[in-house]
Design a protein around this motif. Structure first.
Motif, PDB file in Angstrom:
ATOM      1  N   GLN A 112      27.846   5.605  14.480  1.00 49.36           N
ATOM      2  CA  GLN A 112      28.046   4.533  15.454  1.00 49.36           C
ATOM      3  C   GLN A 112      29.281   3.708  15.104  1.00 49.36           C
ATOM      4  OE1 GLN A 112      26.184   5.427  18.108  1.00 49.36           O
ATOM      5  NE2 GLN A 112      25.260   3.423  18.337  1.00 49.36           N
ATOM      6  N   LYS A 113      29.461   3.453  13.804  1.00 47.05           N
ATOM      7  CA  LYS A 113      30.617   2.683  13.343  1.00 47.05           C
ATOM      8  C   LYS A 113      31.904   3.433  13.621  1.00 47.05           C
ATOM      9  CE  LYS A 113      32.337   0.269   9.236  1.00 47.05           C
ATOM     10  NZ  LYS A 113      32.072  -0.013   7.791  1.00 47.05           N
ATOM     11  N   GLN A 114      31.903   4.743  13.354  1.00 46.88           N
ATOM     12  CA  GLN A 114      33.083   5.572  13.610  1.00 46.88           C
ATOM     13  C   GLN A 114      33.404   5.627  15.101  1.00 46.88           C
ATOM     14  OE1 GLN A 114      32.739   9.464  11.787  1.00 46.88           O
ATOM     15  NE2 GLN A 114      32.031   8.621   9.852  1.00 46.88           N
ATOM     16  N   MET A 115      32.354   5.742  15.920  1.00 48.86           N
ATOM     17  CA  MET A 115      32.565   5.778  17.365  1.00 48.86           C
ATOM     18  C   MET A 115      33.162   4.472  17.866  1.00 48.86           C
ATOM     19  SD  MET A 115      29.117   7.753  18.648  1.00 48.86           S
ATOM     20  CE  MET A 115      29.484   7.430  20.365  1.00 48.86           C
ATOM     21  N   GLY A 116      32.727   3.357  17.265  1.00 50.16           N
ATOM     22  CA  GLY A 116      33.273   2.064  17.646  1.00 50.16           C
ATOM     23  C   GLY A 116      34.764   1.979  17.347  1.00 50.16           C
ATOM     24  N   LYS A 117      35.171   2.476  16.168  1.00 49.11           N
ATOM     25  CA  LYS A 117      36.585   2.471  15.798  1.00 49.11           C
ATOM     26  C   LYS A 117      37.387   3.378  16.721  1.00 49.11           C
ATOM     27  CE  LYS A 117      35.929   1.455  10.870  1.00 49.11           C
ATOM     28  NZ  LYS A 117      36.109   1.970   9.486  1.00 49.11           N
ATOM     29  N   THR A 118      36.805   4.532  17.044  1.00 48.78           N
ATOM     30  CA  THR A 118      37.491   5.463  17.947  1.00 48.78           C
ATOM     31  C   THR A 118      37.679   4.851  19.325  1.00 48.78           C
ATOM     32  OG1 THR A 118      36.536   7.349  16.776  1.00 48.78           O
ATOM     33  CG2 THR A 118      37.400   7.760  18.986  1.00 48.78           C
ATOM     34  N   GLN A 119      36.648   4.163  19.800  1.00 50.04           N
ATOM     35  CA  GLN A 119      36.726   3.525  21.114  1.00 50.04           C
ATOM     36  C   GLN A 119      37.811   2.456  21.141  1.00 50.04           C
ATOM     37  OE1 GLN A 119      33.066   1.736  22.381  1.00 50.04           O
ATOM     38  NE2 GLN A 119      33.715   1.530  24.503  1.00 50.04           N
ATOM     39  N   ILE A 120      37.895   1.679  20.050  1.00 54.91           N
ATOM     40  CA  ILE A 120      38.943   0.659  19.965  1.00 54.91           C
ATOM     41  C   ILE A 120      40.324   1.305  19.996  1.00 54.91           C
ATOM     42  CG2 ILE A 120      39.974  -1.079  18.436  1.00 54.91           C
ATOM     43  CD1 ILE A 120      37.160  -1.760  17.492  1.00 54.91           C
ATOM     44  N   GLY A 121      40.458   2.442  19.272  1.00 55.29           N
ATOM     45  CA  GLY A 121      41.732   3.160  19.264  1.00 55.29           C
ATOM     46  C   GLY A 121      42.122   3.645  20.652  1.00 55.29           C
ATOM     47  N   PHE A 122      41.143   4.184  21.387  1.00 54.30           N
ATOM     48  CA  PHE A 122      41.409   4.648  22.757  1.00 54.30           C
ATOM     49  C   PHE A 122      41.833   3.492  23.654  1.00 54.30           C
ATOM     50  CE2 PHE A 122      38.495   8.510  22.124  1.00 54.30           C
ATOM     51  CZ  PHE A 122      39.581   9.340  21.902  1.00 54.30           C
ATOM     52  N   GLN A 123      41.147   2.357  23.497  1.00 53.63           N
ATOM     53  CA  GLN A 123      41.486   1.189  24.315  1.00 53.63           C
ATOM     54  C   GLN A 123      42.908   0.722  24.048  1.00 53.63           C
ATOM     55  OE1 GLN A 123      38.361  -1.556  23.296  1.00 53.63           O
ATOM     56  NE2 GLN A 123      36.947  -0.752  24.841  1.00 53.63           N
ATOM     57  N   GLN A 124      43.318   0.763  22.786  1.00 50.95           N
ATOM     58  CA  GLN A 124      44.679   0.359  22.435  1.00 50.95           C
ATOM     59  C   GLN A 124      45.708   1.306  23.050  1.00 50.95           C
ATOM     60  OE1 GLN A 124      44.511   0.242  18.153  1.00 50.95           O
ATOM     61  NE2 GLN A 124      43.807  -1.883  18.107  1.00 50.95           N
ATOM     62  N   ILE A 125      45.397   2.607  23.007  1.00 50.04           N
ATOM     63  CA  ILE A 125      46.309   3.594  23.603  1.00 50.04           C
ATOM     64  C   ILE A 125      46.423   3.377  25.108  1.00 50.04           C
ATOM     65  CG2 ILE A 125      46.605   6.051  24.103  1.00 50.04           C
ATOM     66  CD1 ILE A 125      45.311   6.643  21.386  1.00 50.04           C
TER      67      ILE A 125
END
Length: 239
Positions: free
Chosen positions: A197-210
């Protein structure tokens, strides 16, 4: 009587905490509040020594003395009992399409609320209490009712998949750690889920930034195209 009280439940709600009245008091304008809620509001108005009703804004001076309204308190208590009875009936309703049935019920099956991964049995509210009484000192792995019990049980050891083997990227039971998964990097399933869940949260933040960067680039591109068209129009007008 109970139906009448239930239909007028909003009259027994405190407009400050938005819940059923607790130690209800009726102030001079006729509105009801929890004693703790209205005292909390009036404590903030002590400096001005003028106290108001949060609903109608009628003011009072000096600060009114508050006494519990026993009639309203009685109505609230009846409403609480009505709520509890409704909740109990909802939990003990017959299983319908798509529901998990209680494996212990005979005759008409009730809706199961929990499944035990040790017993491999799903229980309705009543039979779950019996299950817990039978195993008071032993903690069984109980989860939300599921019709996929077998998929969450190790077929070899008949134990719940409560361990995640990171070496083999698979769910295992604690007995599997003692033989074919001995020495592997393993954590509890709950810990692995939390990490995912923590990794998915970081990935989601990365996608949002992109996405934000791409939107910014698109806006700049549109602005550049608009400036170019304006330049071309000005040049044509100058000729």
């Amino acid at each position: 009587m109970a139906e009448s009280i239930s239909s007028n439940e909003d009259l027994l709600m405190c407009s400050i905490c938005l819940d059923l009245l607790n130690d209800p008091v009726t102030i001079l304008c006729g509105h009801n509040y929890c004693m703790g809620c209205i005292n909390g509001c009036w404590d903030q108005e002590d400096q001005n020594e003028i106290y108001s009703c949060p609903q109608c804004r009628q003011t009072f001076a000096p600060r009114p003395v508050l006494n519990k309204n026993n009639v309203v308190a009685g109505l609230v208590e009846q409403q609480r009992k009505t709520r509890m009875q409704a909740a109990s009936l909802a939990l003990c309703r017959p299983a319908g399409p798509g529901d998990v049935e209680c494996d212990v019920c005979t005759g008409r099956k009730l809706k199961a609320v929990k499944s035990c991964l040790d017993c491999l049995v799903s229980y309705c509210e009543t039979h779950l209490k019996v299950h817990n009484d039978i195993h008071p000192g032993r903690k069984h792995s109980v989860t939300d009712a599921t019709c996929q019990l077998q998929e969450r049980i190790c077929p070899r050891h008949k134990k719940a998949f409560d361990i995640f083997c990171r070496t083999d990227q698979s769910c295992i039971c604690y007995l599997c750690m003692m033989d074919e998964h001995k020495g592997h990097d393993a954590v509890t399933a709950a810990a692995e889920w939390a990490d995912k869940q923590k990794q998915m949260g970081k990935t989601q933040i990365g996608f949002q930034q992109i996405i934000q960067e791409r939107e910014k680039e698109l806006q700049e591109l549109k602005k550049g195209c608009g400036d170019s068209q304006e330049f071309c129009t000005d040049s044509s007008g100058g000729q």
